[in-house]
Design a protein around this motif. Structure first.
Motif, mmCIF file in Angstrom:
data_model
loop_
_atom_site.group_PDB
_atom_site.id
_atom_site.type_symbol
_atom_site.label_atom_id
_atom_site.label_comp_id
_atom_site.label_asym_id
_atom_site.label_seq_id
_atom_site.Cartn_x
_atom_site.Cartn_y
_atom_site.Cartn_z
ATOM 1 N N LEU A 263 0.817 -1.208 0.000
ATOM 2 C CA LEU A 263 0.000 0.000 0.000
ATOM 3 C C LEU A 263 0.856 1.265 0.000
ATOM 4 C CD1 LEU A 263 -2.873 -0.997 2.465
ATOM 5 C CD2 LEU A 263 -2.858 -1.062 -0.041
ATOM 6 N N ALA A 264 1.959 1.251 0.754
ATOM 7 C CA ALA A 264 2.841 2.421 0.777
ATOM 8 C C ALA A 264 3.456 2.663 -0.605
ATOM 9 C CB ALA A 264 3.935 2.228 1.821
ATOM 10 N N THR A 265 3.878 1.577 -1.263
ATOM 11 C CA THR A 265 4.447 1.711 -2.606
ATOM 12 C C THR A 265 3.394 2.233 -3.574
ATOM 13 O OG1 THR A 265 5.944 -0.130 -2.156
ATOM 14 C CG2 THR A 265 5.643 0.487 -4.454
ATOM 15 N N ALA A 266 2.168 1.710 -3.465
ATOM 16 C CA ALA A 266 1.085 2.168 -4.346
ATOM 17 C C ALA A 266 0.805 3.650 -4.142
ATOM 18 C CB ALA A 266 -0.179 1.350 -4.083
ATOM 19 N N ALA A 267 0.769 4.073 -2.885
ATOM 20 C CA ALA A 267 0.491 5.484 -2.597
ATOM 21 C C ALA A 267 1.577 6.383 -3.182
ATOM 22 C CB ALA A 267 0.380 5.681 -1.085
ATOM 23 N N LEU A 268 2.846 5.991 -3.007
ATOM 24 C CA LEU A 268 3.943 6.799 -3.543
ATOM 25 C C LEU A 268 3.877 6.902 -5.068
ATOM 26 C CD1 LEU A 268 6.972 5.605 -1.369
ATOM 27 C CD2 LEU A 268 5.937 7.888 -1.396
ATOM 28 N N ILE A 269 3.625 5.770 -5.717
ATOM 29 C CA ILE A 269 3.595 5.775 -7.187
ATOM 30 C C ILE A 269 2.403 6.568 -7.707
ATOM 31 C CG2 ILE A 269 3.257 4.294 -9.207
ATOM 32 C CD1 ILE A 269 4.961 2.189 -7.822
ATOM 33 N N LEU A 270 1.233 6.381 -7.111
ATOM 34 C CA LEU A 270 0.052 7.099 -7.582
ATOM 35 C C LEU A 270 0.198 8.606 -7.375
ATOM 36 C CD1 LEU A 270 -2.783 4.690 -6.345
ATOM 37 C CD2 LEU A 270 -1.860 4.936 -8.655
ATOM 38 N N LEU A 271 0.816 8.986 -6.265
ATOM 39 C CA LEU A 271 1.051 10.414 -6.031
ATOM 40 C C LEU A 271 2.092 10.973 -7.005
ATOM 41 C CD1 LEU A 271 1.067 10.574 -2.117
ATOM 42 C CD2 LEU A 271 -0.629 11.593 -3.660
ATOM 43 N N ALA A 272 3.177 10.208 -7.228
ATOM 44 C CA ALA A 272 4.249 10.693 -8.094
ATOM 45 C C ALA A 272 3.810 10.783 -9.556
ATOM 46 C CB ALA A 272 5.469 9.776 -7.974
ATOM 47 N N THR A 273 2.968 9.839 -9.982
ATOM 48 C CA THR A 273 2.534 9.807 -11.390
ATOM 49 C C THR A 273 1.177 10.467 -11.603
ATOM 50 O OG1 THR A 273 1.535 7.616 -11.083
ATOM 51 C CG2 THR A 273 3.836 7.695 -11.810
ATOM 52 N N ARG A 274 0.533 10.867 -10.498
ATOM 53 C CA ARG A 274 -0.780 11.523 -10.549
ATOM 54 C C ARG A 274 -1.812 10.652 -11.274
ATOM 55 N NH1 ARG A 274 0.591 17.976 -11.544
ATOM 56 N NH2 ARG A 274 2.069 18.151 -9.789
ATOM 57 N N LYS A 275 -1.782 9.382 -10.954
ATOM 58 C CA LYS A 275 -2.753 8.441 -11.513
ATOM 59 C C LYS A 275 -3.786 8.082 -10.453
ATOM 60 C CE LYS A 275 0.546 6.161 -14.639
ATOM 61 N NZ LYS A 275 1.219 4.867 -14.953
ATOM 62 N N GLY A 276 -4.933 7.612 -10.912
ATOM 63 C CA GLY A 276 -5.938 7.092 -10.005
ATOM 64 C C GLY A 276 -5.703 5.620 -9.730
ATOM 65 N N PRO A 277 -6.347 5.083 -8.702
ATOM 66 C CA PRO A 277 -6.132 3.678 -8.344
ATOM 67 C C PRO A 277 -6.955 2.688 -9.171
ATOM 68 C CG PRO A 277 -7.627 4.688 -6.782
ATOM 69 C CD PRO A 277 -7.216 5.774 -7.730
ATOM 70 N N GLY A 278 -7.782 3.178 -10.109
ATOM 71 C CA GLY A 278 -8.709 2.314 -10.829
ATOM 72 C C GLY A 278 -8.035 1.169 -11.557
ATOM 73 N N ASP A 279 -6.994 1.469 -12.349
ATOM 74 C CA ASP A 279 -6.320 0.417 -13.123
ATOM 75 C C ASP A 279 -5.687 -0.617 -12.203
ATOM 76 O OD1 ASP A 279 -7.029 1.362 -15.561
ATOM 77 O OD2 ASP A 279 -5.156 2.433 -15.949
ATOM 78 N N LEU A 280 -5.087 -0.143 -11.125
ATOM 79 C CA LEU A 280 -4.445 -1.060 -10.185
ATOM 80 C C LEU A 280 -5.472 -2.009 -9.576
ATOM 81 C CD1 LEU A 280 -2.040 -1.979 -8.449
ATOM 82 C CD2 LEU A 280 -2.601 -0.127 -6.853
ATOM 83 N N VAL A 281 -6.576 -1.475 -9.104
ATOM 84 C CA VAL A 281 -7.598 -2.291 -8.455
ATOM 85 C C VAL A 281 -8.208 -3.292 -9.434
ATOM 86 C CG1 VAL A 281 -9.858 -2.221 -7.330
ATOM 87 C CG2 VAL A 281 -8.122 -0.524 -6.735
ATOM 88 N N ARG A 282 -8.427 -2.868 -10.683
ATOM 89 C CA ARG A 282 -9.070 -3.751 -11.661
ATOM 90 C C ARG A 282 -8.205 -4.940 -12.045
ATOM 91 N NH1 ARG A 282 -10.997 1.072 -13.897
ATOM 92 N NH2 ARG A 282 -9.227 1.182 -15.322
#
Length: 427
Positions: A263-282
């Motif tokens: 989760l920490a890695t996901a948060a850092l990447i999503l913040l750095a790339t300004r992406k939403g979590p939709g693709d990851l969750v799907r």
């Protein structure tokens, strides 16, 4: 309980065993090509609906798997982040360049990396994280037949899974609260693990010798640049490996730290790339979780039939007569059971049995080797191999049960015999 069901204890136990057996067979054979989770959940639900298992007992069974669920979620999140951010493609190009046009060298590289991933991130991580990377490497190298390299991922995921306690969640299940300290673990399992890894490699090279000899590997492979997200994904995986090693050395559960790292890695990447979590969750393979939960419920039902007491008594009596022979028998029988039942339910039953029996360390160690290495015989022998199959399907590859069995029959018995022999010799 419905009137049409038998009410005697023996008949209730027989019905429980029948439903659990049919559900497990469904997980293994996948009739109608339905997902494995459908069969495990259906079997668990039938036990409750027919009154063979109380709802609170089913919930207790599900709760026993909490650490495994958290561990799997964390690993699947890390794997999907690495795939989406191009880390796999970047690593694939590096591996292809290092192979320098040699199919056998590429095979060795895949096997060596798979060993490291399994040892420090677990066999499930090898199935989830490494398999897509290897497929990407084969695609980048314009390999005609990627299956030898993909089979290496599947087999090393189990062969190296008892180097460290964290190398396989089943290790924690088998030993429970009696998990040896890291130093004692290495003294007991270092040699058996080394022999299992070497024998598995030689067996795979023998099976795929013609395919590798006829294969060509491209040398002019363009190395893509690694994005910020890819670098963060790599750091997240490395951090997870360090955290898990530390947690293992301290005797802590692995689920929470793995989930936190994911989760920490996901948060850092999503913040750095300004992406939403939709693709990851799907794209995370969530169906693995109900599969595991269903299997835990099936095992809970079997334990309540008195199976553990019966097996523990038999094992205690045998070990009291001849510990070395019992270690051999327990290891081989457990290995076979894992291929008939899958190593998750078989490991849960075996772990409860050895803990209740209070047998010598050599017997417990042989059971662990059977749980970890034995599943390499069949395609649904372990959860890691089921995850590997799911990863292959995502890439459009299919491996049937018969093809896997033909490889497993050559590779697994020598590795299993050598590992148990070394353990018994160490004592």
């Amino acid at each position: 309980m419905p009137a049409f069901l038998p009410t005697t204890p023996a008949a209730i136990d027989a019905a429980t065993w029948g439903i659990a057996g049919l559900a497990t067979a469904g997980v293994i054979a996948r009739p109608f090509r339905w997902p494995e989770a459908v069969w495990a959940v259906t079997g668990a639900a039938l036990l409750v609906l027919l009154g063979l298992l109380k709802p609170e007992a089913a919930l207790a069974g599900i709760a026993r798997g909490t650490d495994v669920y958290l561990f799997l979620i964390g690993m699947m999140v890390l794997a999907e982040l690495a795939r989406q951010e191009g880390l796999f493609d970047w690593l694939a190009a590096l591996a292809t360049r290092a192979a320098a046009g040699s199919a056998t060298r590429l095979f060795l590289l895949v096997y060596a990396v798979g060993t490291l991933v399994t040892v420090f991130l677990s066999n499930d991580a090898t199935a989830v994280v490494l398999t897509p990377a290897v497929y990407a490497a084969c695609r980048a190298a314009r390999v005609r037949d990627p299956l030898p390299y993909l089979f290496a991922c599947a087999f090393i995921a189990n062969a190296a899974s008892f180097v460290l306690p964290i190398s396989n969640p089943a290790n924690l299940v088998v030993f429970g609260a009696q998990l040896p300290p890291l130093g004692a673990w290495l003294a007991r399992f270092a040699l058996p693990s080394a022999l299992a890894i070497l024998a598995t490699y030689l067996g795979l090279r023998l099976v795929f010798r013609r395919a590798l000899a006829a294969e060509t590997v491209a040398t002019a492979v363009e190395r893509p640049s690694l994005s910020l997200g890819g670098r963060l994904a790599g750091l997240g995986i490395a951090a997870a490996a360090a955290i898990l090693t530390g947690a293992s050395a301290l005797g802590h559960d692995l689920g929470v730290p793995t989930l936190a790292a994911g989760l920490a890695t996901a948060a850092l990447i999503l913040l750095a790339t300004r992406k939403g979590p939709g693709d990851l969750v799907r794209h995370v393979s969530w169906s693995v979780l109900p599969l595991v939960a269903g299997l835990f419920v099936l095992v809970e039902a079997l334990e309540r039939t008195g199976l553990i007491r019966l097996l523990a008594g038999m094992l205690r009596e045998a070990a009291g007569g001849h510990a070395a022979a019992t270690a051999w028998g327990a290891g081989l029988v457990t290995a076979l059971a894992c291929n008939l039942l899958n190593n998750l339910p078989a490991g849960l039953i075996a772990g409860s049995t050895v803990q209740a029996a209070g047998v010598p360390d050599s017997v417990t160690g042989a059971v662990l080797i059977g749980v970890d290495l034995g599943p390499n015989l069949s395609v649904t022998g372990s959860l890691a191999t089921i995850l590997w199959l799911a990863a292959l399907r995502r890439e459009g590859e299919q491996v049937g049960a018969w093809r896997f069995l033909k490889v497993g029959l050559v590779v697994t018995p020598p590795a299993l015999v050598l590992a148990i022999a070394a353990l018994v010799a160490i004592g």
